[in-house]
Enzyme design. Structure first.
Site, PDB file in Angstrom:
ATOM      1  N   ASP A 199       0.801  -1.151  -0.068  1.00 31.82           N
ATOM      2  CA  ASP A 199       0.047   0.154  -0.180  1.00 31.82           C
ATOM      3  C   ASP A 199       1.014   1.204   0.205  1.00 31.82           C
ATOM      4  O   ASP A 199       0.494   2.354  -0.317  1.00 31.82           O
ATOM      5  CB  ASP A 199      -0.920  -0.014   1.237  1.00 31.82           C
ATOM      6  CG  ASP A 199      -1.693   1.032   1.240  1.00 31.82           C
ATOM      7  OD1 ASP A 199      -2.717   1.424   0.584  1.00 31.82           O
ATOM      8  OD2 ASP A 199      -1.774   2.025   2.306  1.00 31.82           O
ATOM      9  N   HIS A 280      -6.360   6.603   3.363  1.00 34.87           N
ATOM     10  CA  HIS A 280      -6.513   7.519   2.363  1.00 34.87           C
ATOM     11  C   HIS A 280      -5.506   7.692   1.394  1.00 34.87           C
ATOM     12  O   HIS A 280      -5.391   8.702   0.772  1.00 34.87           O
ATOM     13  CB  HIS A 280      -6.711   8.733   3.371  1.00 34.87           C
ATOM     14  CG  HIS A 280      -8.119   8.844   4.018  1.00 34.87           C
ATOM     15  ND1 HIS A 280      -9.128   9.031   3.526  1.00 34.87           N
ATOM     16  CD2 HIS A 280      -8.106   8.742   5.408  1.00 34.87           C
ATOM     17  CE1 HIS A 280     -10.132   8.928   4.373  1.00 34.87           C
ATOM     18  NE2 HIS A 280      -9.749   8.784   5.740  1.00 34.87           N
ATOM     19  N   ARG A 281      -4.498   6.662   1.608  1.00 38.97           N
ATOM     20  CA  ARG A 281      -3.251   6.925   0.660  1.00 38.97           C
ATOM     21  C   ARG A 281      -3.688   6.716  -0.760  1.00 38.97           C
ATOM     22  O   ARG A 281      -3.287   7.520  -1.635  1.00 38.97           O
ATOM     23  CB  ARG A 281      -1.933   5.716   0.854  1.00 38.97           C
ATOM     24  CG  ARG A 281      -1.461   5.831   2.342  1.00 38.97           C
ATOM     25  CD  ARG A 281      -0.104   4.952   2.351  1.00 38.97           C
ATOM     26  NE  ARG A 281       0.453   5.253   3.624  1.00 38.97           N
ATOM     27  CZ  ARG A 281       0.515   4.314   4.539  1.00 38.97           C
ATOM     28  NH1 ARG A 281      -0.031   3.392   4.514  1.00 38.97           N
ATOM     29  NH2 ARG A 281       1.211   4.627   5.650  1.00 38.97           N
ATOM     30  N   ALA A 282      -4.785   5.811  -1.078  1.00 38.34           N
ATOM     31  CA  ALA A 282      -5.246   5.816  -2.325  1.00 38.34           C
ATOM     32  C   ALA A 282      -5.645   6.913  -2.964  1.00 38.34           C
ATOM     33  O   ALA A 282      -5.334   7.487  -4.079  1.00 38.34           O
ATOM     34  CB  ALA A 282      -6.121   4.674  -2.541  1.00 38.34           C
ATOM     35  N   ALA A 285      -2.628   9.570  -3.623  1.00 33.27           N
ATOM     36  CA  ALA A 285      -1.844   8.840  -4.689  1.00 33.27           C
ATOM     37  C   ALA A 285      -2.637   9.328  -6.036  1.00 33.27           C
ATOM     38  O   ALA A 285      -2.278   9.506  -7.110  1.00 33.27           O
ATOM     39  CB  ALA A 285      -1.442   7.590  -4.773  1.00 33.27           C
TER      40      ALA A 285
END
Length: 704
Positions: A199, A280-282, A285
């Site tokens: 991830d 919330h990394r997606a 990114a």
């Protein structure tokens, strides 16, 4: 000195458009977090990464700065002090670096370590820069990143996302800029990355060789031309390379001006929600990638096409399955059918028991597997043939009755699963058992003398040298050793003072479950308890960073349900949908479990392997045309021949007047611990695993 061979041009790579777009997006916006390229060997992964380095623009750095600081910042502590004091920072221009991180690199080499020369000669704690400092404002490439130690991958990804490297070790406290494009490549056949690490990569691309014949021919043609004359081939593509490099520079300048409309911002969040991503990394990114792609296209606004393309890159490795819906209450009209099916199942089990009594009346007590092969196998083969004839006579409907899917039992908290501590040095990481480690990571438990230490214990070395300083200086003065006196050495250290660190760190385990899913497993709904225990161990493995594999055998062979992994996202659905019924290909299950363990031991000879076989020990399917039980014996002896493998056999044979005791015999052949499932609840099964994990403990070893 011969001229350096030019890299294969980036724009000359045939196909792999997604990989090239992902690399270009990260070159424009390193804050995306890097690219992970997954694919089989020979799919231009490494070629594309090395070719990208030639496209990156030259960078302006502070002259003689070991961290390649930009004149406008951010700065390392030395450059920051000079800048705030009003001093001018002289600069130089140099190409952006491509720094390759080898698999055998240590944490000191990656993050930086104490400069021993400065510490010993001048008594000052100073950082010796590592690979992260060298890669600042360049490209950091990790080939086979899935084989890299987890703590090193954590350090890389933290630096890539924060843009700086934080060093707090051995009396050194320092932050320096570490802004680079992180690219990892891997072959999934050699193992996966932990989901937590996966991830952290901003983008991911799945690669495969082109299927179009013309494309494959073009790959061969271009590669042959490059090998024949690399310089001429590079010159032929120089125009396309300059245009691509210019596009990167222009996109970097335009990136701060690219706007992200509010409507698309909401749609980006909806895409992440539909993919069931965690955290919330997606979202971050996805937004950064869409802006970078818009900048590459020369636009000031992000469009739907940019967002869709970014979603293909940023969500592919984060997409998860939807959580299972709550179970629905069966309709009233379905209940008679379910009751009839259960009655048919119990009738079949009763008939099977009656056949067992008729064919083996004198087997009330367990017998060893090596007793009278003809008598033993004859007793076992007869019920199997009866079952086969009965199944054929009843037709497809009776076969369907034997195909039962049992629910997964309730998960529970797993008791500690620890190996007994030993002195074996291992590599790897985890959160369960403390073990000696040969890596430069973990807690230092002691120091020992070593003439050529690879992991110097500086504090212990200095303490060992301190008591001898007066005597050594007096001897040096008496010998008129002017050269050493002139060096103004703060501390005189000799070879006998050197100390090697002895480190410990927590390690993960590798557990392979081999589950009997044949028809006999349906008796008494034992599969419910087994599924609940397996799911609980998988959840515990996720928390402790263990690796777990799950295999089942039924019908005519064995199947790998869950490859070696620490993720439990798919475990529930896989266990829930596992059917029960059919014949018992036990030898296939043992062979598959042994293959999984052997593969892991080849990759990591010091891992902690455990084979858990859940079965009644029956076998009526051959793998090589021989007698099934004889093949089981040979497979079990092969596993027992590897002293590194510990085994546990859980007997699921139904209690009654007659017991064949084949699971006990299997445990004897494996040299495994033996338990009957009648004496085990789900919690007891975990305790049995715990006992089997205790290496060399006489209270828990052998057949119970």
């Amino acid at each position: 000195m011969p001229a350096r061979r030019p890299a294969y041009p980036f724009t000359a790579i045939v196909g792999q458009e997604r990989l090239k777009r992902a690399l270009l997006a990260c070159a424009v916006c390193p804050q995306i977090g890097g690219v992970l390229a997954r694919g089989q060997k020979g799919t231009a992964k490494s070629t594309a990464v090395r070719a990208l380095a030639a496209l990156l623009p030259h960078v302006e750095v502070v002259r003689a700065c070991p961290f390649s600081c930009a004149p406008e910042g951010p700065h390392c502590p030395d450059c920051a002090a000079r800048f705030h004091a009003g001093q001018a920072l002289p600069t130089d221009w140099r190409p952006a670096r491509l720094v390759e991180l080898p698999l055998g690199a240590t944490e000191d080499r990656v993050c930086g370590a104490l400069d021993l020369e400065a510490a010993i000669r001048h008594g000052r704690a100073r950082l010796e820069p590592g690979l992260l400092a060298r890669a600042n404002r360049g490209l950091l490439y990790v080939d086979e990143v899935n084989l890299l130690a987890d703590h090193l991958v954590d350090a890389l990804l933290d630096a890539a996302s924060l843009g700086e490297n934080v060093v707090e070790r051995e009396g050194v406290s320092l932050r320096h800029p570490a802004r680079f494009v992180l690219v990892g490549t891997m072959n999934p056949e050699e193992g996966e990355i932990r989901p937590q690490l996966l991830d952290r990569f901003g983008l991911c691309v799945e690669l495969s060789a082109p299927e179009d014949i013309d494309a494959r021919v073009e790959v061969l043609r271009r590669r042959a031309a490059f090998e024949a004359d690399p310089k001429a081939f590079a010159e032929a593509w120089a125009g396309e390379e300059r245009a691509c490099a210019r596009a990167i520079v222009e996109a970097r300048h335009a990136l701060p001006l690219v706007r992200f409309p509010a409507a698309l911002m909401r749609r980006a969040s909806e895409l992440c929600r539909e993919a069931f991503v965690a955290g919330h990394r997606a979202d971050i990114a996805l937004r950064l990638t869409a802006r970078a792609l818009a900048a590459l296209a020369g636009r000031e606004d992000v469009r739907d096409g940019d967002l869709d393309e970014a979603a293909e890159l940023a969500l592919v490795h984060r997409r998860r399955m939807a959580p299972p819906p709550p179970p629905e209450q069966p309709e009233q009209s379905d209940q008679p059918d379910q009751k009839d099916q259960q009655e048919d199942q119990h009738r079949h089990e009763s008939e099977q028991e009656q056949q067992e009594r008729q064919t083996g009346p004198q087997q009330a007590e367990p017998r060893p597997m090596d007793a009278s092969a003809n008598e033993d196998e004859g007793d076992l083969d007869q019920p199997d043939e009866s079952e086969s004839d009965e199944s054929e006579s009843e037709g497809a409907s009776a076969s369907a009755v034997l195909e039962t899917i049992f629910p997964v039992g309730a998960a529970f908290r797993v008791a500690p699963l620890d190996y007994r501590k030993d002195r074996v040095q291992r590599t790897g990481s985890g959160r369960r058992t403390r073990s000696r480690t040969s890596q430069k990571a973990g807690r230092t438990v002691k120091a020992r003398p070593h003439p050529e230490p690879t992991d110097l214990a500086l504090d212990a070395t200095l303490r060992a040298a301190a008591p001898h300083q007066l005597r050594r200086r007096a001897a040096m003065a008496a010998a008129a050793d002017v050269a050493e006196l002139a060096a103004d050495v703060a501390l005189l250290v000799r070879g006998a003072d050197l100390r090697q660190r002895v480190r410990e760190r927590r390690m993960g385990h590798f557990v392979v479950f081999v589950v009997d899913a044949s028809g006999s497993m349906g008796a008494g709904r034992r599969m419910v308890e087994v599924k609940g225990a397996v799911l609980s161990l998988l959840l515990d493995a996720y928390q402790k960073r263990d690796k777990v594999a799950l295999a089942a055998f039924r019908g005519q062979g064995a199947e790998l349900l869950l490859p070696p992994t620490s993720s439990v996202d798919l475990a529930y659905r896989l266990l829930e949908e596992l059917p029960t019924g059919g014949k018992t290909p036990l030898v296939h299950g043992l062979s598959l479990g042994h293959e999984l363990l052997a593969r892991q031991l080849r990759r990591d000879p010091t891992c902690l392997p455990l084979l858990v076989v859940i079965s009644d020990g029956r076998a009526n399917v051959s793998a090589a045309g021989g007698k099934p039980l004889e093949e089981v014996r040979l497979a079990a002896r092969a596993i027992a021949g590897d002293a590194r493998i510990r085994s546990l056999v859980v007997d699921v044979e139904r209690a009654g007047l007659v017991r064949f005791g084949l699971a006990r015999d299997l445990a004897q052949e494996l040299g495994a611990q033996y338990r009957r499932i009648e004496d085990l609840k789900a919690r007891d099964l975990v305790d049995a695993v715990r006992g089997a994990r205790r290496w060399g403990d006489p209270q828990h070893g052998g057949v119970g």
